[in-house]
Design a protein around this motif. Sequence first.
Motif, short mmCIF file in Angstrom:
data_model
loop_
_atom_site.label_atom_id
_atom_site.label_comp_id
_atom_site.label_asym_id
_atom_site.label_seq_id
_atom_site.Cartn_x
_atom_site.Cartn_y
_atom_site.Cartn_z
N ALA A 129 0.83 -1.21 0.00
CA ALA A 129 0.00 0.00 0.00
C ALA A 129 0.87 1.26 0.00
N ILE A 130 1.90 1.27 0.82
CA ILE A 130 2.80 2.43 0.87
C ILE A 130 3.46 2.63 -0.49
N ARG A 131 3.93 1.56 -1.09
CA ARG A 131 4.57 1.68 -2.41
C ARG A 131 3.59 2.18 -3.46
N ARG A 132 2.37 1.67 -3.46
CA ARG A 132 1.37 2.12 -4.43
C ARG A 132 1.08 3.61 -4.26
N LEU A 133 0.94 4.04 -3.02
CA LEU A 133 0.68 5.46 -2.77
C LEU A 133 1.86 6.32 -3.22
N ASN A 134 3.08 5.84 -2.98
CA ASN A 134 4.26 6.58 -3.43
C ASN A 134 4.36 6.64 -4.95
N ILE A 135 3.99 5.55 -5.61
CA ILE A 135 4.01 5.55 -7.08
C ILE A 135 3.02 6.59 -7.59
N SER A 136 1.80 6.56 -7.07
CA SER A 136 0.79 7.53 -7.51
C SER A 136 1.26 8.96 -7.25
N ALA A 137 1.83 9.20 -6.09
CA ALA A 137 2.29 10.54 -5.76
C ALA A 137 3.39 10.99 -6.72
N LEU B 197 1.74 11.73 -10.09
CA LEU B 197 0.88 12.91 -10.08
C LEU B 197 1.66 14.21 -9.91
N ARG B 198 2.92 14.12 -9.54
CA ARG B 198 3.77 15.31 -9.54
C ARG B 198 4.28 15.62 -10.95
N ARG B 199 4.12 14.65 -11.85
CA ARG B 199 4.64 14.83 -13.22
C ARG B 199 3.57 14.90 -14.30
N VAL B 200 2.42 14.26 -14.05
CA VAL B 200 1.36 14.26 -15.06
C VAL B 200 0.02 14.64 -14.41
N ALA B 201 -0.91 15.01 -15.25
CA ALA B 201 -2.23 15.43 -14.76
C ALA B 201 -3.03 14.22 -14.27
N PRO B 202 -3.91 14.45 -13.31
CA PRO B 202 -4.79 13.36 -12.85
C PRO B 202 -5.66 12.84 -14.01
N ARG B 203 -6.01 11.55 -13.92
CA ARG B 203 -6.89 10.91 -14.91
C ARG B 203 -7.82 9.98 -14.13
N SER B 204 -9.08 10.29 -14.15
CA SER B 204 -10.03 9.51 -13.36
C SER B 204 -10.18 8.08 -13.83
N GLU B 205 -9.86 7.80 -15.08
CA GLU B 205 -10.01 6.44 -15.61
C GLU B 205 -8.82 5.53 -15.32
N VAL B 206 -7.78 6.07 -14.70
CA VAL B 206 -6.58 5.29 -14.38
C VAL B 206 -6.38 5.35 -12.87
N ASP B 207 -6.50 4.22 -12.21
CA ASP B 207 -6.42 4.19 -10.74
C ASP B 207 -5.16 4.87 -10.20
N LEU B 208 -4.04 4.63 -10.84
CA LEU B 208 -2.79 5.23 -10.38
C LEU B 208 -2.82 6.76 -10.38
N LEU B 209 -3.64 7.32 -11.25
CA LEU B 209 -3.68 8.77 -11.44
C LEU B 209 -4.98 9.41 -10.98
N ALA B 210 -5.84 8.62 -10.37
CA ALA B 210 -7.15 9.12 -9.93
C ALA B 210 -7.07 9.53 -8.46
N PRO B 211 -7.07 10.83 -8.17
CA PRO B 211 -6.96 11.26 -6.77
C PRO B 211 -8.00 10.62 -5.85
N GLY B 212 -9.21 10.45 -6.32
CA GLY B 212 -10.23 9.80 -5.49
C GLY B 212 -9.85 8.38 -5.14
N HIS B 213 -9.31 7.66 -6.10
CA HIS B 213 -8.88 6.28 -5.85
C HIS B 213 -7.69 6.26 -4.87
N VAL B 214 -6.77 7.18 -5.05
CA VAL B 214 -5.60 7.24 -4.17
C VAL B 214 -6.04 7.51 -2.73
N VAL B 215 -6.95 8.45 -2.54
CA VAL B 215 -7.45 8.76 -1.20
C VAL B 215 -8.22 7.57 -0.63
N ASP B 216 -9.03 6.91 -1.46
CA ASP B 216 -9.75 5.72 -0.99
C ASP B 216 -8.78 4.64 -0.52
#
Length: 181
Positions: A83-91, A94-113
Motif C-alpha cells: 500500500a505504501i509503495r502504491r501510494l508513493n508511485i501515484s504521488a 501525479l507530480r509529473r502528469v495530470a490526474p486521470r479519473s479512468e486510471v487508478d494510479l492517477l485518480a486522486p479519489g482512488h488514491v485517497v480511498d
Amino acid sequence: MGEFAALLDLNLRQLSAVLSTGRLSLEELEQNQCIGLIELLTMRLIDECEELSAEDWVVCSAAIDYVFCVAEKRKSIDHEEGAIRRLNISAALLRRVAPRSEVDLLAPGHVVDLLLRELPMSVDEARDMAARWQSLEIDQIRRLRLMKNLLSPVFGISDVIPRHIYDSGLKAWMGIFSSLP
C-alpha cells in the motif's frame, strides 16, 4: 532466472503488456525478483510517464496491479508495504502528469480511498495516541509510524486532490500529521 532476465530486456510498453494480461506465471520467480520487477516497472513508468497515451496508462496500471498482487501473494512484500509503495508511485506520477479519473494510479479519489482503507485506526484514536506517543508500547508506535508512511505521499499531492475529497477524507488527518512519530 531465464524468465526474469527476459522481462528485464523489455521496454515499459512491452513489459506492461506482458504483465497486464496476468497470464505470465510470476509465481515461478524468486521473492527478490518480484521486488526487482516492481522496482523496474515503477522506475520505467515514472521515467516515461509524460510520454504515455491513454491506452498505455490502462495497460501500465493493470501491470502494476498484477505485479503487486503476485508480490503480496508470494510474500515478497507485505500488504502494508504494498500500500505504501502504491501510494508513493501515484504521488510520484501525479507530480509529473495530470490526474486521470479512468486510471487508478492517477485518480486522486482512488488514491485517497486506498489511503483511507489502509489506515489502521480512526483519526480520533490516532490524535489521542500521537499526543502521548513517547509513552506507548513499540507496537503502538509502529502503527502510528505506519500511518505517517501511508499519509506522507498523499499529503505531497494534496494540491491535485479535489476539494470535496480533501475536506471529507483528509482534512482531519492533515491536522495531526505533524504530531505522528
